[in-house]
Every structure is written in structure tokens, then in C-alpha cells.
Design a protein around this motif. Structure first.
Motif, PDB file in Angstrom:
ATOM      1  N   ARG A 242      15.720   2.130  -2.041  1.00 16.55           N
ATOM      2  CA  ARG A 242      16.186   2.244  -3.426  1.00 16.55           C
ATOM      3  C   ARG A 242      15.154   2.930  -4.313  1.00 16.55           C
ATOM      4  NH1 ARG A 242      19.099  -1.984  -1.420  1.00 16.55           N
ATOM      5  NH2 ARG A 242      21.329  -1.690  -1.736  1.00 16.55           N
ATOM      6  N   ASP A 243      13.885   2.760  -4.002  1.00 15.53           N
ATOM      7  CA  ASP A 243      12.863   3.475  -4.775  1.00 15.53           C
ATOM      8  C   ASP A 243      13.075   4.978  -4.662  1.00 15.53           C
ATOM      9  OD1 ASP A 243      11.759   1.046  -5.429  1.00 15.53           O
ATOM     10  OD2 ASP A 243      10.061   1.228  -4.054  1.00 15.53           O
ATOM     11  N   LEU A 244      13.295   5.450  -3.444  1.00 12.43           N
ATOM     12  CA  LEU A 244      13.514   6.882  -3.234  1.00 12.43           C
ATOM     13  C   LEU A 244      14.782   7.347  -3.953  1.00 12.43           C
ATOM     14  CD1 LEU A 244      12.417   9.422  -1.736  1.00 12.43           C
ATOM     15  CD2 LEU A 244      14.011   8.861   0.092  1.00 12.43           C
ATOM     16  N   ILE A 245      15.846   6.578  -3.809  1.00 10.90           N
ATOM     17  CA  ILE A 245      17.130   6.957  -4.417  1.00 10.90           C
ATOM     18  C   ILE A 245      17.052   6.919  -5.944  1.00 10.90           C
ATOM     19  CG2 ILE A 245      19.526   6.207  -4.755  1.00 10.90           C
ATOM     20  CD1 ILE A 245      19.462   5.348  -1.754  1.00 10.90           C
ATOM     21  N   ARG A 246      16.568   5.832  -6.489  1.00 11.88           N
ATOM     22  CA  ARG A 246      16.622   5.623  -7.943  1.00 11.88           C
ATOM     23  C   ARG A 246      15.489   6.281  -8.709  1.00 11.88           C
ATOM     24  NH1 ARG A 246      18.313  -0.779  -7.717  1.00 11.88           N
ATOM     25  NH2 ARG A 246      20.315  -0.437  -6.691  1.00 11.88           N
ATOM     26  N   HIS A 247      14.286   6.229  -8.179  1.00  6.97           N
ATOM     27  CA  HIS A 247      13.131   6.703  -8.934  1.00  6.97           C
ATOM     28  C   HIS A 247      12.722   8.129  -8.599  1.00  6.97           C
ATOM     29  CE1 HIS A 247      12.584   2.709 -10.564  1.00  6.97           C
ATOM     30  NE2 HIS A 247      12.609   2.212  -9.340  1.00  6.97           N
ATOM     31  N   HIS A 248      13.173   8.634  -7.484  1.00  2.44           N
ATOM     32  CA  HIS A 248      12.777   9.992  -7.102  1.00  2.44           C
ATOM     33  C   HIS A 248      13.965  10.953  -7.126  1.00  2.44           C
ATOM     34  CE1 HIS A 248      10.084  12.961  -5.436  1.00  2.44           C
ATOM     35  NE2 HIS A 248      10.920  13.210  -4.457  1.00  2.44           N
TER      36      HIS A 248
ATOM     37  N   ASN B  28      -3.142   8.214 -13.999  1.00  2.00           N
ATOM     38  CA  ASN B  28      -2.900   9.467 -13.264  1.00  2.00           C
ATOM     39  C   ASN B  28      -3.027   9.283 -11.758  1.00  2.00           C
ATOM     40  OD1 ASN B  28      -2.404  10.893 -15.625  1.00  2.00           O
ATOM     41  ND2 ASN B  28      -4.512  11.601 -15.820  1.00  2.00           N
ATOM     42  N   ILE B  29      -3.997   8.499 -11.337  1.00  2.00           N
ATOM     43  CA  ILE B  29      -4.186   8.259  -9.898  1.00  2.00           C
ATOM     44  C   ILE B  29      -2.967   7.556  -9.316  1.00  2.00           C
ATOM     45  CG2 ILE B  29      -5.494   6.876  -8.220  1.00  2.00           C
ATOM     46  CD1 ILE B  29      -8.021   7.526  -9.950  1.00  2.00           C
ATOM     47  N   GLU B  30      -2.492   6.511  -9.974  1.00  2.00           N
ATOM     48  CA  GLU B  30      -1.348   5.752  -9.450  1.00  2.00           C
ATOM     49  C   GLU B  30      -0.074   6.593  -9.416  1.00  2.00           C
ATOM     50  OE1 GLU B  30      -1.483   3.039  -7.812  1.00  2.00           O
ATOM     51  OE2 GLU B  30      -3.521   2.459  -8.352  1.00  2.00           O
ATOM     52  N   MET B  31       0.158   7.410 -10.446  1.00  2.00           N
ATOM     53  CA  MET B  31       1.360   8.248 -10.433  1.00  2.00           C
ATOM     54  C   MET B  31       1.255   9.306  -9.334  1.00  2.00           C
ATOM     55  SD  MET B  31       4.390   8.640 -11.307  1.00  2.00           S
ATOM     56  CE  MET B  31       4.544   7.429 -12.595  1.00  2.00           C
ATOM     57  N   THR B  32       0.064   9.840  -9.127  1.00  2.00           N
ATOM     58  CA  THR B  32      -0.136  10.813  -8.055  1.00  2.00           C
ATOM     59  C   THR B  32       0.147  10.171  -6.697  1.00  2.00           C
ATOM     60  OG1 THR B  32      -1.756  12.039  -9.360  1.00  2.00           O
ATOM     61  CG2 THR B  32      -1.819  12.371  -6.964  1.00  2.00           C
ATOM     62  N   ILE B  33      -0.356   8.960  -6.493  1.00  2.00           N
ATOM     63  CA  ILE B  33      -0.104   8.262  -5.227  1.00  2.00           C
ATOM     64  C   ILE B  33       1.392   8.046  -5.034  1.00  2.00           C
ATOM     65  CG2 ILE B  33      -0.407   6.085  -3.961  1.00  2.00           C
ATOM     66  CD1 ILE B  33      -3.220   5.901  -5.274  1.00  2.00           C
ATOM     67  N   ALA B  34       2.088   7.574  -6.063  1.00  2.00           N
ATOM     68  CA  ALA B  34       3.538   7.345  -5.962  1.00  2.00           C
ATOM     69  C   ALA B  34       4.270   8.643  -5.621  1.00  2.00           C
ATOM     70  CB  ALA B  34       4.073   6.755  -7.265  1.00  2.00           C
ATOM     71  N   GLN B  35       3.917   9.719  -6.291  1.00  2.00           N
ATOM     72  CA  GLN B  35       4.574  11.011  -6.036  1.00  2.00           C
ATOM     73  C   GLN B  35       4.341  11.488  -4.605  1.00  2.00           C
ATOM     74  OE1 GLN B  35       6.973  11.231  -8.706  1.00  2.00           O
ATOM     75  NE2 GLN B  35       6.788  13.184  -7.693  1.00  2.00           N
TER      76      GLN B  35
ATOM     77  N   LEU C  14       0.803  -1.218   0.000  1.00  2.37           N
ATOM     78  CA  LEU C  14       0.000   0.000   0.000  1.00  2.37           C
ATOM     79  C   LEU C  14       0.839   1.274   0.000  1.00  2.37           C
ATOM     80  CD1 LEU C  14      -2.915  -0.933   2.433  1.00  2.37           C
ATOM     81  CD2 LEU C  14      -2.896  -0.966  -0.072  1.00  2.37           C
ATOM     82  N   LEU C  15       1.940   1.289   0.749  1.00  5.17           N
ATOM     83  CA  LEU C  15       2.776   2.498   0.818  1.00  5.17           C
ATOM     84  C   LEU C  15       4.071   2.348   0.024  1.00  5.17           C
ATOM     85  CD1 LEU C  15       2.305   3.535   4.556  1.00  5.17           C
ATOM     86  CD2 LEU C  15       1.146   4.414   2.515  1.00  5.17           C
ATOM     87  N   SER C  16       4.104   1.399  -0.894  1.00  2.00           N
ATOM     88  CA  SER C  16       5.285   1.202  -1.734  1.00  2.00           C
ATOM     89  C   SER C  16       5.171   2.045  -2.998  1.00  2.00           C
ATOM     90  CB  SER C  16       5.424  -0.265  -2.140  1.00  2.00           C
ATOM     91  OG  SER C  16       6.355  -0.392  -3.192  1.00  2.00           O
ATOM     92  N   PRO C  17       6.076   3.004  -3.174  1.00  3.83           N
ATOM     93  CA  PRO C  17       5.999   3.806  -4.404  1.00  3.83           C
ATOM     94  C   PRO C  17       6.157   2.944  -5.654  1.00  3.83           C
ATOM     95  CG  PRO C  17       7.864   4.511  -3.028  1.00  3.83           C
ATOM     96  CD  PRO C  17       7.162   3.429  -2.301  1.00  3.83           C
ATOM     97  N   ARG C  18       7.028   1.937  -5.596  1.00  3.27           N
ATOM     98  CA  ARG C  18       7.260   1.103  -6.774  1.00  3.27           C
ATOM     99  C   ARG C  18       6.013   0.317  -7.173  1.00  3.27           C
ATOM    100  NH1 ARG C  18      11.985  -3.140  -6.875  1.00  3.27           N
ATOM    101  NH2 ARG C  18      12.626  -1.712  -5.241  1.00  3.27           N
ATOM    102  N   ALA C  19       5.252  -0.141  -6.196  1.00  2.70           N
ATOM    103  CA  ALA C  19       4.007  -0.854  -6.514  1.00  2.70           C
ATOM    104  C   ALA C  19       3.071   0.057  -7.296  1.00  2.70           C
ATOM    105  CB  ALA C  19       3.335  -1.339  -5.229  1.00  2.70           C
ATOM    106  N   HIS C  20       2.987   1.305  -6.895  1.00  9.25           N
ATOM    107  CA  HIS C  20       2.101   2.245  -7.586  1.00  9.25           C
ATOM    108  C   HIS C  20       2.655   2.625  -8.958  1.00  9.25           C
ATOM    109  CE1 HIS C  20      -0.732   2.455  -4.335  1.00  9.25           C
ATOM    110  NE2 HIS C  20       0.311   2.487  -3.504  1.00  9.25           N
ATOM    111  N   ILE C  21       3.960   2.649  -9.091  1.00  5.78           N
ATOM    112  CA  ILE C  21       4.562   2.896 -10.407  1.00  5.78           C
ATOM    113  C   ILE C  21       4.249   1.720 -11.342  1.00  5.78           C
ATOM    114  CG2 ILE C  21       6.755   3.129 -11.652  1.00  5.78           C
ATOM    115  CD1 ILE C  21       7.764   4.758  -9.160  1.00  5.78           C
ATOM    116  N   CYS C  22       4.325   0.506 -10.830  1.00  7.06           N
ATOM    117  CA  CYS C  22       3.963  -0.664 -11.639  1.00  7.06           C
ATOM    118  C   CYS C  22       2.500  -0.601 -12.066  1.00  7.06           C
ATOM    119  CB  CYS C  22       4.220  -1.961 -10.865  1.00  7.06           C
ATOM    120  SG  CYS C  22       5.972  -2.376 -10.690  1.00  7.06           S
TER     121      CYS C  22
END
Length: 174
Positions: free
Chosen positions: A120-126, A86-93, A63-71
Motif C-alpha cells: 500500500r505504501d507503493l500504491i498510495r504514496h508513490h 532531506n535524508i529520510e525523504m531521500t531514503i524513502a524515495q 529499515l526498508l519500510s518507505p512509510r517509516a522513513h516518511i514518518c
């Protein structure tokens, strides 16, 4: 499904306090496993083109995994669902922004994560950086991962809750 809905309450008021309150719901759930293979499972489903299954994949561990929402974003994209995407990208952001609000990545104020993969999600994707090494650091009652980035900078992550949870699982198996 009530707990799942409550976990997302921070989306309407994305502050450190609301995020940490929602995080508490996750880490106190009996099914919480910060080392689960759920992220790998979702990525495999995505790679196999099982987009509907990616979207339907829900449990407390992601639920709170940014990578899950990116997937899920990519699954919606493949299905041509603009609103879902759009909803999933907003949640990830918002999750990334809230993770950054939990600390500043220093030893004195580490980022507070829910899953080890959040580091690693924070480091690599953000932050668009790469990590080159990782060390476990104990400082008083703090348990942290220190990740060294390719630019030489170190970021610290509070892993006390996930670390204690893995100890809980080991105790239960004895």
C-alpha cells in the motif's frame, strides 16, 4: 548496529541487485517480522507529537519500510531539522525506486516486498493510486498478493518471504 549499516548499502548503488542483497539481510534476521506493529507504533508516536521518539525508533522491521522513513521525515520537519528531513525523504524515495526495480507489478514479474505494508505504501504514496481489493494468489511456487486499483488495474506483489515468515512464527508458538 553493523547489520543496520549494511542494510543501507543499496543507497549508494540503488540497483535491483543491491536492494535485494540488503533485503536478504533483513529477512534473514531472527527479529524480522513482516507483520509487526512497528509502522503503527511510529505513526502513533508521530500523532502524539513524540518526534524525538519517532527518530530514535529503529529495528530490523522498519529499515526498508518507505512509510517509516516518511514518518521520520515528518518528525524531523516538526523539529526543524532540514538535513534529517532531506535524508529520510531521500531514503524513502530510493526504497520506492528500488521496489519498482524488483518487478513490473505483473503476475509474471511481481514487485518484491519486505513488509506487507510496502504494498500500500507503493500504491498510495508513490503511485498516487488507491487499492479497492486484495487477493492471495498462488501460482506454482509463487505466493502473491494481487491488489486491484481504483482504475481497474491489478498489481502483483511477491509475498513468499513474508508469508513463510508468518508460518515460521506460528510453528514456534506450537
Amino acid at each position: 548496529m553493523k547489520t543496520y549499516e549494511k542494510v543501507f548499502e543499496f543507497l549508494t548503488d540503488p540497483t535491483k541487485e543491491t536492494f535485494l542483497k540488503c533485503r536478504e539481510l533483513v529477512i534473514n534476521d531472527p527479529e524480522y517480522d513482516p507483520y509487526s506493529e512497528d509502522i503503527e507504533n511510529i505513526q502513533n508516536l508521530l500523532n502524539e507529537g513524540k518526534f524525538e521518539e519517532v527518530i530514535q525508533y529503529v529495528n530490523i522491521n522498519i529499515l526498508l519500510s518507505p512509510r517509516a522513513h516518511i514518518c521520520k521525515y515528518f518528525a524531523y520537519k516538526e523539529l526543524g531539522d532540514e538535513k534529517g528531513r532531506n535524508i529520510e525523504m531521500t531514503i524513502a524515495q530510493i526504497i520506492f525506486e528500488c521496489l519498482e526495480k524488483t518487478g513490473d507489478g505483473t503476475k509474471d514479474s511481481p514487485y518484491i516486498i519486505t513488509r506487507i505494508s510496502d504494498e500500500r505504501d507503493l500504491i498510495r504514496h508513490h503511485l498516487n493510486k488507491q487499492d479497492v481489493s486484495q487477493n492471495l494468489v498462488r501460482d506454482g511456487d509463487k505466493i502473491m498478493d494481487a491488489l486491484t486499483l481504483d482504475d481497474g488495474r491489478q498489481l502483483y506483489f511477491d509475498i513468499k518471504d513474508p508469508y513463510q515468515r508468518i508460518g515460521f512464527f506460528i510453528q514456534q508458538k506450537k
